[in-house]
Motif scaffolding. Structure first.
Motif, PDB file in Angstrom:
ATOM      1  N   LEU A  66       0.938  -1.094   0.131  1.00  0.00           N
ATOM      2  CA  LEU A  66       0.017  -0.047   0.159  1.00  0.00           C
ATOM      3  C   LEU A  66       0.819   1.369   0.086  1.00  0.00           C
ATOM      4  N   ARG A  67       0.568   2.173  -0.683  1.00  0.00           N
ATOM      5  CA  ARG A  67       1.211   3.382  -0.881  1.00  0.00           C
ATOM      6  C   ARG A  67      -0.004   4.596  -0.703  1.00  0.00           C
ATOM      7  N   ALA A  68       0.406   5.470   0.239  1.00  0.00           N
ATOM      8  CA  ALA A  68      -0.686   6.364   0.492  1.00  0.00           C
ATOM      9  C   ALA A  68      -0.328   7.859   0.526  1.00  0.00           C
ATOM     10  N   THR A  69      -0.827   9.020   0.124  1.00  0.00           N
ATOM     11  CA  THR A  69      -0.445  10.335   0.420  1.00  0.00           C
ATOM     12  C   THR A  69      -1.719  11.183   0.772  1.00  0.00           C
ATOM     13  N   GLY A  70      -1.226  11.919   1.594  1.00  0.00           N
ATOM     14  CA  GLY A  70      -2.401  12.819   1.975  1.00  0.00           C
ATOM     15  C   GLY A  70      -2.337  13.924   2.898  1.00  0.00           C
ATOM     16  N   THR A  71      -3.361  14.484   3.552  1.00  0.00           N
ATOM     17  CA  THR A  71      -3.473  15.505   4.083  1.00  0.00           C
ATOM     18  C   THR A  71      -3.920  15.236   5.618  1.00  0.00           C
ATOM     19  N   ARG A 101      -9.701   6.167  -1.774  1.00  0.00           N
ATOM     20  CA  ARG A 101      -9.544   7.070  -0.489  1.00  0.00           C
ATOM     21  C   ARG A 101      -9.842   6.565   0.643  1.00  0.00           C
ATOM     22  N   LEU A 102      -9.261   7.089   1.831  1.00  0.00           N
ATOM     23  CA  LEU A 102      -9.356   6.534   3.134  1.00  0.00           C
ATOM     24  C   LEU A 102      -9.389   7.993   3.975  1.00  0.00           C
ATOM     25  N   TRP A 103     -10.330   7.694   5.180  1.00  0.00           N
ATOM     26  CA  TRP A 103     -10.102   8.532   6.123  1.00  0.00           C
ATOM     27  C   TRP A 103      -9.678   7.825   7.374  1.00  0.00           C
ATOM     28  N   LEU A 104      -8.747   8.181   8.160  1.00  0.00           N
ATOM     29  CA  LEU A 104      -8.502   7.717   9.512  1.00  0.00           C
ATOM     30  C   LEU A 104      -8.538   8.690  10.353  1.00  0.00           C
ATOM     31  N   ARG A 105      -8.548   8.397  12.068  1.00  0.00           N
ATOM     32  CA  ARG A 105      -8.751   9.391  12.839  1.00  0.00           C
ATOM     33  C   ARG A 105      -8.107   8.592  14.095  1.00  0.00           C
ATOM     34  N   ASN A 106      -7.379   9.484  14.680  1.00  0.00           N
ATOM     35  CA  ASN A 106      -6.952   8.823  16.307  1.00  0.00           C
ATOM     36  C   ASN A 106      -7.577   9.557  17.396  1.00  0.00           C
ATOM     37  N   THR A 107      -7.263   8.934  18.661  1.00  0.00           N
ATOM     38  CA  THR A 107      -8.037   9.671  19.796  1.00  0.00           C
ATOM     39  C   THR A 107      -7.797  10.859  20.219  1.00  0.00           C
ATOM     40  N   ASN A 108      -6.530  11.591  19.397  1.00  0.00           N
ATOM     41  CA  ASN A 108      -6.177  12.976  19.751  1.00  0.00           C
ATOM     42  C   ASN A 108      -6.779  13.976  18.968  1.00  0.00           C
ATOM     43  N   GLY A 109      -7.917  13.302  17.936  1.00  0.00           N
ATOM     44  CA  GLY A 109      -8.491  14.324  17.250  1.00  0.00           C
ATOM     45  C   GLY A 109      -7.888  14.635  15.781  1.00  0.00           C
ATOM     46  N   ARG A 113      -6.619  12.178   5.573  1.00  0.00           N
ATOM     47  CA  ARG A 113      -7.431  12.053   4.473  1.00  0.00           C
ATOM     48  C   ARG A 113      -6.296  11.630   3.515  1.00  0.00           C
ATOM     49  N   LEU A 114      -6.367  10.407   2.947  1.00  0.00           N
ATOM     50  CA  LEU A 114      -5.443   9.453   2.210  1.00  0.00           C
ATOM     51  C   LEU A 114      -5.848   9.105   0.807  1.00  0.00           C
ATOM     52  N   ALA A 115      -5.120   9.531  -0.412  1.00  0.00           N
ATOM     53  CA  ALA A 115      -5.177   8.784  -1.458  1.00  0.00           C
ATOM     54  C   ALA A 115      -4.305   7.504  -1.642  1.00  0.00           C
TER      55      ALA A 115
END
Length: 135
Positions: A66-71, A101-109, A113-115
């Motif tokens: 997997l390769r991902a780049t994002g904001t 596209r994938l959205w991930l979130r951690n407990t720190n908020g 946003r990854l392509a």
């Protein structure tokens, strides 16, 4: 396609301005259980940080890269970037031929946003969590 992308556009506007960027490369292997290991780079406030990426999941078979780049959104302190990330329920995995596209979130908020681009053959049947650390 426009209808499907509306939740993603609404999500980024709710998160405020981008606070960084991230690049990730990860190798994923699955046979009943699944595991992943990799790394990448976080760019935050003019500096680059090496990151480690690992994960565990349930279900699946095969192997892929997997390769991902994002904001990055919601990051005010580099220490808040580390931790366990989960896929947002509102997140989307759109596309074919291993792209999405994938959205991930951690407990720190902190939200990513990854392509994504995947190479290999893997069938996933379950949930995954991603652990990210600073080298």
């Amino acid at each position: 396609v426009l209808f499907a992308s509306m939740p993603a556009a609404a999500q980024s506007s709710q998160l405020g301005p981008a606070t960084g960027t991230v690049k990730i490369e990860q190798l994923q292997v699955a046979f009943i259980g699944s595991g992943a290991i990799g790394g990448g780079t976080l760019k935050f406030r003019g500096r680059s940080y090496g990151i480690t990426v690992g994960g565990l999941g349930i279900g699946g078979i095969g192997a892929s890269r997997l390769r991902a780049t994002g904001t990055v959104y919601g990051l005010s302190n580099v220490k808040d970037f580390t931790g366990a990330y989960v896929q947002l329920r509102e997140g989307w995995a759109l596309g074919d031929q291993g792209k999405g596209r994938l959205w991930l979130r951690n407990t720190n908020g902190v939200t990513l946003r990854l392509a994504t681009q995947r190479k290999g053959l893997q069938l996933s049947l379950g949930a995954d969590g991603v652990l990210i650390g600073i080298k």
